[in-house]
Structure formats: C-alpha cells, structure tokens
Design a protein around this motif. Structure first.
Motif, mmCIF file in Angstrom:
data_model
loop_
_atom_site.group_PDB
_atom_site.id
_atom_site.type_symbol
_atom_site.label_atom_id
_atom_site.label_comp_id
_atom_site.label_asym_id
_atom_site.label_seq_id
_atom_site.Cartn_x
_atom_site.Cartn_y
_atom_site.Cartn_z
ATOM 1 N N THR A 1 -4.158 -17.851 0.140
ATOM 2 C CA THR A 1 -4.736 -16.520 0.046
ATOM 3 C C THR A 1 -3.748 -15.545 -0.565
ATOM 4 O O THR A 1 -2.602 -15.443 -0.119
ATOM 5 C CB THR A 1 -5.158 -15.999 1.436
ATOM 6 O OG1 THR A 1 -6.107 -16.908 2.006
ATOM 7 C CG2 THR A 1 -5.787 -14.619 1.329
ATOM 8 N N VAL A 2 -4.199 -14.850 -1.589
ATOM 9 C CA VAL A 2 -3.429 -13.761 -2.186
ATOM 10 C C VAL A 2 -3.949 -12.463 -1.586
ATOM 11 O O VAL A 2 -5.164 -12.230 -1.547
ATOM 12 C CB VAL A 2 -3.584 -13.735 -3.722
ATOM 13 C CG1 VAL A 2 -2.976 -12.454 -4.317
ATOM 14 C CG2 VAL A 2 -2.945 -14.964 -4.346
ATOM 15 N N LEU A 3 -3.052 -11.624 -1.110
ATOM 16 C CA LEU A 3 -3.435 -10.315 -0.607
ATOM 17 C C LEU A 3 -3.111 -9.266 -1.658
ATOM 18 O O LEU A 3 -1.972 -9.171 -2.130
ATOM 19 C CB LEU A 3 -2.697 -9.969 0.687
ATOM 20 C CG LEU A 3 -2.941 -10.868 1.899
ATOM 21 C CD1 LEU A 3 -2.255 -10.263 3.120
ATOM 22 C CD2 LEU A 3 -4.417 -11.071 2.155
ATOM 23 N N GLY A 4 -4.120 -8.493 -2.024
ATOM 24 C CA GLY A 4 -3.923 -7.354 -2.895
ATOM 25 C C GLY A 4 -4.269 -6.102 -2.136
ATOM 26 O O GLY A 4 -5.012 -6.146 -1.145
ATOM 27 N N GLY A 5 -3.745 -4.977 -2.569
ATOM 28 C CA GLY A 5 -4.082 -3.745 -1.888
ATOM 29 C C GLY A 5 -3.561 -2.547 -2.641
ATOM 30 O O GLY A 5 -2.618 -2.647 -3.434
ATOM 31 N N HIS A 6 -4.205 -1.417 -2.394
ATOM 32 C CA HIS A 6 -3.841 -0.153 -3.032
ATOM 33 C C HIS A 6 -3.421 0.833 -1.957
ATOM 34 O O HIS A 6 -4.126 1.011 -0.962
ATOM 35 C CB HIS A 6 -5.040 0.386 -3.819
ATOM 36 C CG HIS A 6 -4.838 1.743 -4.418
ATOM 37 N ND1 HIS A 6 -5.851 2.666 -4.534
ATOM 38 C CD2 HIS A 6 -3.735 2.338 -4.941
ATOM 39 C CE1 HIS A 6 -5.387 3.761 -5.102
ATOM 40 N NE2 HIS A 6 -4.105 3.596 -5.345
ATOM 41 N N SER A 7 -2.271 1.473 -2.151
ATOM 42 C CA SER A 7 -1.812 2.532 -1.251
ATOM 43 C C SER A 7 -1.658 2.000 0.173
ATOM 44 O O SER A 7 -0.880 1.064 0.403
ATOM 45 C CB SER A 7 -2.779 3.717 -1.340
ATOM 46 O OG SER A 7 -2.246 4.877 -0.753
ATOM 47 N N MET A 8 -2.371 2.556 1.147
ATOM 48 C CA MET A 8 -2.304 2.030 2.505
ATOM 49 C C MET A 8 -2.616 0.546 2.524
ATOM 50 O O MET A 8 -1.964 -0.233 3.232
ATOM 51 C CB MET A 8 -3.289 2.760 3.419
ATOM 52 C CG MET A 8 -3.339 2.191 4.840
ATOM 53 S SD MET A 8 -4.719 2.787 5.863
ATOM 54 C CE MET A 8 -6.080 1.828 5.189
ATOM 55 N N GLY A 9 -3.613 0.129 1.751
ATOM 56 C CA GLY A 9 -3.996 -1.279 1.729
ATOM 57 C C GLY A 9 -2.873 -2.179 1.268
ATOM 58 O O GLY A 9 -2.741 -3.318 1.735
ATOM 59 N N ALA B 1 -7.418 1.908 -0.100
ATOM 60 C CA ALA B 1 -6.546 3.008 0.298
ATOM 61 C C ALA B 1 -7.174 3.827 1.424
ATOM 62 O O ALA B 1 -8.372 3.719 1.705
ATOM 63 C CB ALA B 1 -6.267 3.913 -0.907
ATOM 64 N N THR B 2 -6.368 4.670 2.056
ATOM 65 C CA THR B 2 -6.843 5.567 3.102
ATOM 66 C C THR B 2 -7.991 6.448 2.593
ATOM 67 O O THR B 2 -7.908 7.038 1.515
ATOM 68 C CB THR B 2 -5.716 6.489 3.591
ATOM 69 O OG1 THR B 2 -4.659 5.687 4.112
ATOM 70 C CG2 THR B 2 -6.205 7.443 4.671
ATOM 71 N N GLY B 3 -9.062 6.515 3.380
ATOM 72 C CA GLY B 3 -10.203 7.355 3.030
ATOM 73 C C GLY B 3 -11.187 6.703 2.081
ATOM 74 O O GLY B 3 -12.279 7.238 1.869
ATOM 75 N N PHE B 4 -10.835 5.566 1.500
ATOM 76 C CA PHE B 4 -11.711 4.888 0.550
ATOM 77 C C PHE B 4 -12.469 3.763 1.251
ATOM 78 O O PHE B 4 -12.591 3.743 2.461
ATOM 79 C CB PHE B 4 -10.913 4.363 -0.638
ATOM 80 C CG PHE B 4 -10.251 5.434 -1.460
ATOM 81 C CD1 PHE B 4 -10.563 6.779 -1.266
ATOM 82 C CD2 PHE B 4 -9.300 5.114 -2.412
ATOM 83 C CE1 PHE B 4 -9.948 7.779 -2.014
ATOM 84 C CE2 PHE B 4 -8.683 6.108 -3.164
ATOM 85 C CZ PHE B 4 -9.002 7.432 -2.969
#
Length: 291
Positions: free
Chosen positions: A94-102, A32-35
């Motif tokens: 490929t699996v893409l995972g992400g949190h918030s912005m990611g 995520a943003t900032g992380f």
C-alpha cells in the motif's frame, strides 16, 4: 477504467476504484483539513487504471459519520488511528498519499506501522520548522494554540450554509484559498462536502471541528519522521510560509536524506489542485517502486 464509487467502512465514507486488471498496488489518499476525499476525484480518476485506489473521508469531514466533538480533539492521533484501522484491511503493498494534514497523518502512520506502508507521497505536509516546536508545544500546553494559528481563527468564522450546491460553488470560485482551483475541483469539493439543510445545503465539516483540527496540528512531527523506513516522495512549493516552509523542508531532508524531492515553482499550498499531473506522476512512480 473502473468508476470511482462510494462505499462504507463502519462510520467512515470512502471512495474506491478497483483495478482494471492485474492489481499493481493499492493507493490510499488522505485529504487536507476541511476538505474531503471527493475533492480529489479529478486526481484519483486520472491515475493508472491498474492501481486500486481508496480515499477515506476523515473523522468530522465529508460524509463520514464518526463522532467528532471538537471539545474532545486534542491532537491528530484520532485521524492516524482511523487511517490505521482502514489501511490494515487493504491488500498490500500500500502506498499512502496525502495533502497537507493528510500527508502528515499518513507519514505518522508509516512511522507507527511500517508493516502497513510500502511508500509515501507527501504533498505539502503540515510540518513546522524545528525552531517553532517548543513554542507550539508550550502554546498547546497553555491552551493557546487557536489564538496563535490564524487559519484556525478563520475557520471558526467560516460560512456554513448555502441555498444550493450551485450557490456554494459560485461562492467559492475565484475566492480565497479556492482562487487557483479549477472549477471541476470546486464542484467535487462541494459534492463531497455538503449535506442537505433546511436552508439548502450545509458544509459537512463543521467550522468548530475544522478550527480545532487546525489548532491541534502535530507540534513535533520529527520524532515520527525519523522512524519512517519506506521510500518517500515529497512534493512541495518554494515558500517561507506555513504549513511547510523552506526551513521545514531542510529539516525534513536532514531527517530523511533519501527522499525524492519535487519543489514546484509558482504554486500555492493547493498545488494538488494546481498541478495534479505532477502529483499523479509521482504517485505512479512510487507505485512502480514498491509494486
């Protein structure tokens, strides 16, 4: 289980865990943003050892050294391009995972380069309701985004320096957005998100860059969303607030009705930290689908 180690990809720092045997698939998880990638180490380390895991520190975040001038950041397109350049080097599927912005940036890459992405696991993405798209676009055009996004204003005032990593951890424990984070997650965030400074340590994601990143969030993600063709899992919380409200969820499901949806109760936007077992299970489920 193989250890997670840090590697370099040009100007970008990445975490990597090799598969312990016959590789089932490759996962990339974007923060995520900032992380930073390190902040999710607890989650990444708990994944099936047969899964090869990668996690890049985005431009201006963590230990990546790619140029990050907030005056030149106009959208999240640079994050998508950086992710594309890296994922293009990975063995598929490929699996893409992400949190918030990611999550949002990963979704945008899946829309742009379907050949690179076998599946998506999106954790509370940044997607505004359709009714806010025009307002967001006008605000961006007039250069008023920062004024209209409270979190961008807060980020611009973020404390940057601490006497030590331990002092930084103590500063965050139980406070603000970190109030629901288990301590090991905060320690990992500090480990991956601080650099030495004359006063002790300094957050590596500069507050001006973080603030601008919030301010230039994608205003109309629905054009990309409707182009996604791979399987999608969406994990979110039951909330009317940003960055992913009930209205956003309804619009998302309208555009992608085949999405596997998990709505977690009693969770905040930081559900990856609060209920990592759910995220782990959904990533492994997606891997089984595409491998």
């Amino acid at each position: 289980m193989q250890d997670i180690r840090r590697e370099q990809f040009g100007d970008f720092s990445v975490l990597h865990r090799e598969s312990s045997g016959a590789r089932r698939a490759t996962l990339h998880f974007l923060h995520a943003t900032g992380f930073n990638a390190e902040a999710y180490r607890v989650l990444l380390a708990a994944l099936d050892p047969a899964l090869e895991v990668w996690a890049m520190d985005a431009r201006g975040h963590g230990l990546s050294s790619a140029p990050a001038d907030p005056k030149k950041l106009r959208s999240w397109a640079p994050f998508r391009r950086d992710l594309e350049a890296f994922v293009a080097t990975l063995p598929g599927p490929t699996v893409l995972g992400g949190h918030s912005m990611g999550a949002t940036v990963s979704m945008e890459l899946a829309a742009q380069r379907p050949d690179l992405v076998g599946g998506l696991v999106l954790v509370d993405p940044v997607i505004i309701p359709p009714t806010h798209v025009i307002l967001g676009s006008v605000a961006r055009l007039l250069g008023q985004s920062q004024r209209l996004i409270p979190i961008a204003q807060l980020a611009a005032k973020r404390r940057m320096t601490f006497a030590s990593k331990a002092a930084a951890v103590e500063n965050f424990v139980g406070k603000g957005p970190f109030r629901t984070w288990p301590r090991p997650w905060i320690e990992a965030y500090v480990d991956g998100g601080t650099v030495p400074h004359e006063d002790g340590v300094r957050l590596s994601c500069d507050r001006a860059w973080e603030s601008q990143t919030f301010a230039v969030a994608t205003t109309n993600p629905y054009r990309a969303l409707r182009k996604v063709r791979c399987p999608i899992t969406l994990v979110t919380r039951d909330s009317d607030g940003p960055p992913f409200s009930r209205a956003s969820r309804e619009a998302f499901m309208t555009h992608q009705p085949g999405t596997r949806l998990r709505v977690l109760r009693d969770a905040t936007h930081f559900l990856a930290m609060e209920q990592p077992d759910v995220i782990r299970d959904e990533i492994e489920r997606m891997v089984a689908t595409v491998a």
